[in-house]
Design a protein around this motif. Structure first.
Motif, PDB file in Angstrom:
ATOM      1  N   ILE A 204      -5.336   5.534   0.354  1.00 58.20           N
ATOM      2  CA  ILE A 204      -5.441   4.299  -0.416  1.00 58.20           C
ATOM      3  C   ILE A 204      -6.425   3.363   0.278  1.00 58.20           C
ATOM      4  CG2 ILE A 204      -3.581   3.088   0.812  1.00 58.20           C
ATOM      5  CD1 ILE A 204      -2.727   1.935  -1.931  1.00 58.20           C
ATOM      6  N   ARG A 205      -6.996   2.478  -0.487  1.00 57.54           N
ATOM      7  CA  ARG A 205      -7.735   1.355   0.094  1.00 57.54           C
ATOM      8  C   ARG A 205      -7.455   0.120  -0.751  1.00 57.54           C
ATOM      9  NH1 ARG A 205     -14.158   2.384  -1.195  1.00 57.54           N
ATOM     10  NH2 ARG A 205     -13.982   2.958  -3.394  1.00 57.54           N
ATOM     11  N   CYS A 206      -7.387  -1.011  -0.096  1.00 60.46           N
ATOM     12  CA  CYS A 206      -7.146  -2.270  -0.783  1.00 60.46           C
ATOM     13  C   CYS A 206      -8.401  -3.133  -0.673  1.00 60.46           C
ATOM     14  CB  CYS A 206      -5.936  -2.978  -0.191  1.00 60.46           C
ATOM     15  SG  CYS A 206      -6.128  -3.455   1.543  1.00 60.46           S
ATOM     16  N   GLU A 207      -8.296  -4.371  -1.126  1.00 57.55           N
ATOM     17  CA  GLU A 207      -9.421  -5.295  -0.983  1.00 57.55           C
ATOM     18  C   GLU A 207      -9.373  -5.971   0.391  1.00 57.55           C
ATOM     19  OE1 GLU A 207      -9.324  -8.064  -4.213  1.00 57.55           O
ATOM     20  OE2 GLU A 207     -10.296  -6.679  -5.593  1.00 57.55           O
TER      21      GLU A 207
ATOM     22  N   ILE B 180     -13.032  -4.203  -2.761  1.00 59.18           N
ATOM     23  CA  ILE B 180     -12.547  -2.940  -2.228  1.00 59.18           C
ATOM     24  C   ILE B 180     -13.482  -2.490  -1.111  1.00 59.18           C
ATOM     25  CG2 ILE B 180     -12.396  -0.471  -2.763  1.00 59.18           C
ATOM     26  CD1 ILE B 180      -9.980  -1.873  -3.695  1.00 59.18           C
TER      27      ILE B 180
ATOM     28  N   TYR C 212      -7.164   9.587  -3.644  1.00 62.36           N
ATOM     29  CA  TYR C 212      -6.799   8.303  -3.057  1.00 62.36           C
ATOM     30  C   TYR C 212      -7.072   7.200  -4.072  1.00 62.36           C
ATOM     31  CZ  TYR C 212     -11.661   7.125  -1.600  1.00 62.36           C
ATOM     32  OH  TYR C 212     -12.992   6.831  -1.559  1.00 62.36           O
TER      33      TYR C 212
ATOM     34  N   CYS D 216       0.835  -1.207   0.000  1.00 58.14           N
ATOM     35  CA  CYS D 216       0.000   0.000   0.000  1.00 58.14           C
ATOM     36  C   CYS D 216       0.875   1.265   0.000  1.00 58.14           C
ATOM     37  CB  CYS D 216      -0.934   0.013   1.203  1.00 58.14           C
ATOM     38  SG  CYS D 216      -2.342  -1.105   1.069  1.00 58.14           S
TER      39      CYS D 216
ATOM     40  N   ASN E  49     -15.463   8.699   4.201  1.00 58.54           N
ATOM     41  CA  ASN E  49     -15.195   8.551   2.770  1.00 58.54           C
ATOM     42  C   ASN E  49     -15.955   9.598   1.960  1.00 58.54           C
ATOM     43  OD1 ASN E  49     -14.396   7.134   0.235  1.00 58.54           O
ATOM     44  ND2 ASN E  49     -16.551   6.553   0.179  1.00 58.54           N
TER      45      ASN E  49
ATOM     46  N   GLU F  70      -6.553   2.802  -5.324  1.00 61.29           N
ATOM     47  CA  GLU F  70      -6.969   1.458  -4.941  1.00 61.29           C
ATOM     48  C   GLU F  70      -5.893   0.448  -5.313  1.00 61.29           C
ATOM     49  OE1 GLU F  70     -10.658   0.943  -6.992  1.00 61.29           O
ATOM     50  OE2 GLU F  70     -11.801   2.149  -5.552  1.00 61.29           O
TER      51      GLU F  70
ATOM     52  N   LYS G 290     -12.086  12.429  -4.704  1.00 66.83           N
ATOM     53  CA  LYS G 290     -11.807  10.993  -4.714  1.00 66.83           C
ATOM     54  C   LYS G 290     -10.571  10.635  -5.537  1.00 66.83           C
ATOM     55  CE  LYS G 290     -14.890   9.926  -8.605  1.00 66.83           C
ATOM     56  NZ  LYS G 290     -16.022   9.092  -9.057  1.00 66.83           N
TER      57      LYS G 290
ATOM     58  N   LEU H  95      -5.884  -3.560  -5.876  1.00 68.70           N
ATOM     59  CA  LEU H  95      -6.845  -4.658  -6.019  1.00 68.70           C
ATOM     60  C   LEU H  95      -6.225  -5.984  -5.604  1.00 68.70           C
ATOM     61  CD1 LEU H  95      -8.447  -3.593  -9.430  1.00 68.70           C
ATOM     62  CD2 LEU H  95      -9.183  -3.055  -7.102  1.00 68.70           C
TER      63      LEU H  95
ATOM     64  N   LEU I 146      -9.234   1.747   4.650  1.00 70.70           N
ATOM     65  CA  LEU I 146      -8.723   3.055   4.263  1.00 70.70           C
ATOM     66  C   LEU I 146      -7.445   3.396   5.032  1.00 70.70           C
ATOM     67  CD1 LEU I 146     -12.024   5.139   4.149  1.00 70.70           C
ATOM     68  CD2 LEU I 146     -10.543   4.687   2.210  1.00 70.70           C
TER      69      LEU I 146
END
Length: 543
Positions: free
Chosen positions: A203-206, A226, A268, A191, A256, A270, A265, A272, A231
């Motif tokens: 950032i956000r991941c799954e 996601i 940030y 990340c 968010n 993503e 948006k 995956l 977050l």
């Protein structure tokens, strides 16, 4: 319906080109909305995507181990991130409440992170099980692990606890993890590489949901997706738009939307990859969104209270400018900023003004208090400082904060003068919460919520009196972690502990003040009876 059919065409095209991850995302999206739209061939394509991505023939038996397969493939294709000597410090805030069964696995997953410059801040939200002892043992057993423990005195929910962690975090970036969840060892490493590579501020991941047997629990037919619980942000974000709104649930979603509204948006990104594992258990916070479930499948939908919460938040955004957003969502707080149902919040939400009072007869005492006024001012409506010493009065007058009222009790005691102030506030507001505090080195961010909760849950009279000694006993092992040496003592006052009084209670103010001090009690009744204070309107000089 038309859009879903277009999505299926995209999925078929991705599948034909061997772009299995993109194809899976599109097939899964349609499958979550209306599984009947997929043809038999498309259902077969979806399963083939999962077999390729997770490296397993029978995708109905996915476990946590299988989710490591796409992560290993990603690293082999893109390489493991390399870092220079200026590695950013990352803070991971973990909140816990009665999760002694799970907290060790959570901490193990963070201790094994491949990103080397971490601090982990565990905020215990007033656990009543063995969580605290497990965390303290963990600190002792792994002394080289950068783990800090903070404790709240009363249970206010995960977002209040997260805010406390943010407030204390030293890292440039802040990530979050619930104490019953755990992370893949590459989560922070991958990340952070993405954030810095693309110059994102978040950032956000799954994430994948798992049961207590480490089996994957599909949510609306997704293996992983996601999410908002993963977050991570640069710390400056909380300066720009404020902290989490301290509800019990749903405030990652609200945050968010606030980010998208006031920052954008596009700032940030993503990743995956399934790098976070959220445990499914009967008392998880998201259970209100479960429509139906089996051991390995969940149908999830947004609950009505969460929908109403986000609608109320968006309405607020339309009336709030970006520059006022940070001060509005400040921390700590005792009242909800967004109108939510009572089962969404544990804040005190006092109906009447909260008034904090300090008696200061030494200049040193005020300078000690000065360090805490910023934190205290966010937990109350009015701060009063009383002193009997003119030299102290002049010193405080020069340095005091704008929201502090200063009184010189030059002919009577601090206590009697403060009674007059209380009378005037009762006339102005009808009722107040009146809290007398000792001067301490540190005050916890949940102190006032704790005191107000004590009144409502334990007392009928509206009075909660601690002298210096039992105040320390009460707060021992709590956030304040004070000892006797941290309390400023006065020769002329027997006690200036904590007392709470709400004028709407049917308790005589004279009874209340008789409790205040043994020394003052001797002639207090006579003073009250002869002074005519009960019916007098006093002209108080305030600076």
């Amino acid at each position: 319906m038309h859009n879903l059919k277009k999505t299926l065409i995209l999925a078929d095209n991705f599948f034909a080109k061997g772009e299995y991850k993109s194809a899976l995302d599109k097939y899964s999206l349609v499958n979550s909305r209306s599984s009947q739209l997929l043809t038999n061939a498309q259902c077969s394509n979806l399963q083939e995507c999962e077999r390729v991505i997770y490296g397993i023939d029978d995708v109905s038996k996915l476990t946590i181990d299988n989710l490591g397969y796409p992560i290993s493939n990603y690293i082999s294709q893109h390489g493991n991130p390399s870092w220079d000597s200026n590695l950013s410090l990352v803070s991971i805030v973990v909140t816990t409440h009665n999760t002694g069964l799970y907290i060790k696995r959570c901490l193990d997953s963070l201790r094994k992170q491949t990103y080397s410059r971490l601090e982990v801040i565990v905020v215990d939200d007033a656990s009543s099980d063995n969580s605290l002892q497990i965390i303290k043992d963990y600190q002792q057993n792994y002394s080289d692990f950068n783990l800090k423990l903070l404790c709240l005195s009363c249970n206010l929910g995960t977002y209040f606890a997260k805010n406390y962690g943010i407030k204390e975090a030293r890292g440039d970036y802040i990530f979050f993890q619930d104490s019953d969840d755990f992370s893949h060892e590459e989560r922070i490493n991958l990340c952070m590489h993405k954030i810095l590579k693309h110059n994102w501020i978040g950032i956000r991941c799954e994430y994948a949901r798992v049961n207590e047997h480490d089996q994957i629990v599909r949510v609306n037919n997704y293996v992983s997706k996601i999410g908002l619980i993963v977050l991570g942000f640069h710390k400056s974000v909380f300066t720009q738009i404020g902290y989490f709104n301290p509800t019990i649930k749903g405030s990652d979603d609200e945050f968010n939307w606030r980010f998208r509204t006031f920052i954008g948006k596009e700032l940030y990104g993503e990743l995956l990859l399934p790098l976070y594992f959220a445990l499914v258990r009967s008392n998880s916070l998201f259970v209100d969104m479960i429509a139906c479930s089996t051991e390995t499948n969940i149908t999830q939908q947004s609950s009505i209270v969460r929908q109403e919460y986000i609608k109320a938040a968006k309405d607020l955004y339309s009336k709030t400018s970006a520059d006022k957003c940070a001060s509005y969502f400040d921390f700590p707080s005792i009242r909800d900023k967004v109108n939510v149902s009572t089962d969404m919040s544990k804040l005190a939400n006092p109906k009447y003004p909260v008034v904090l009072n300090f008696a200061i007869n030494q200049e040193h005492s005020y300078h000690v208090l000065l360090e805490s006024l910023d934190l205290l001012s966010r937990q109350c409506d009015i701060i009063n400082v009383f002193t009997e010493e003119k030299s102290v009065y002049e010193q405080v007058k020069i340095n005091k904060s704008v929201n502090v009222n200063l009184y010189l009790a030059d002919s009577i005691s601090n206590e009697l003068f403060s009674l007059r102030v209380l009378q005037q506030l009762k006339i102005t507001y009808g009722a107040v919460y009146w809290i007398n505090l000792p001067v301490l080195e540190y005050y916890s961010p949940d102190l006032i919520n704790f005191i107000l909760a004590s009144i409502s849950s334990e007392l009928n009279t509206g009075i909660c009196w601690f002298n210096k000694n039992n105040f320390i006993d009460t707060m021992l092992n709590k956030t304040m972690l004070i000892d006797e040496n941290q309390v400023i003592n006065y020769d002329d006052l027997c006690y200036w502990g904590i007392a709470v009084f709400s004028a709407n209670f049917s308790v005589s103010p004279y009874q209340f003040w008789i409790m205040r001090s043994k020394k003052f009690f001797v002639n207090f009744v006579e003073i009250c009876l002869n002074s005519g204070l009960k019916n007098s309107l006093l002209n108080l000089k305030k600076y």
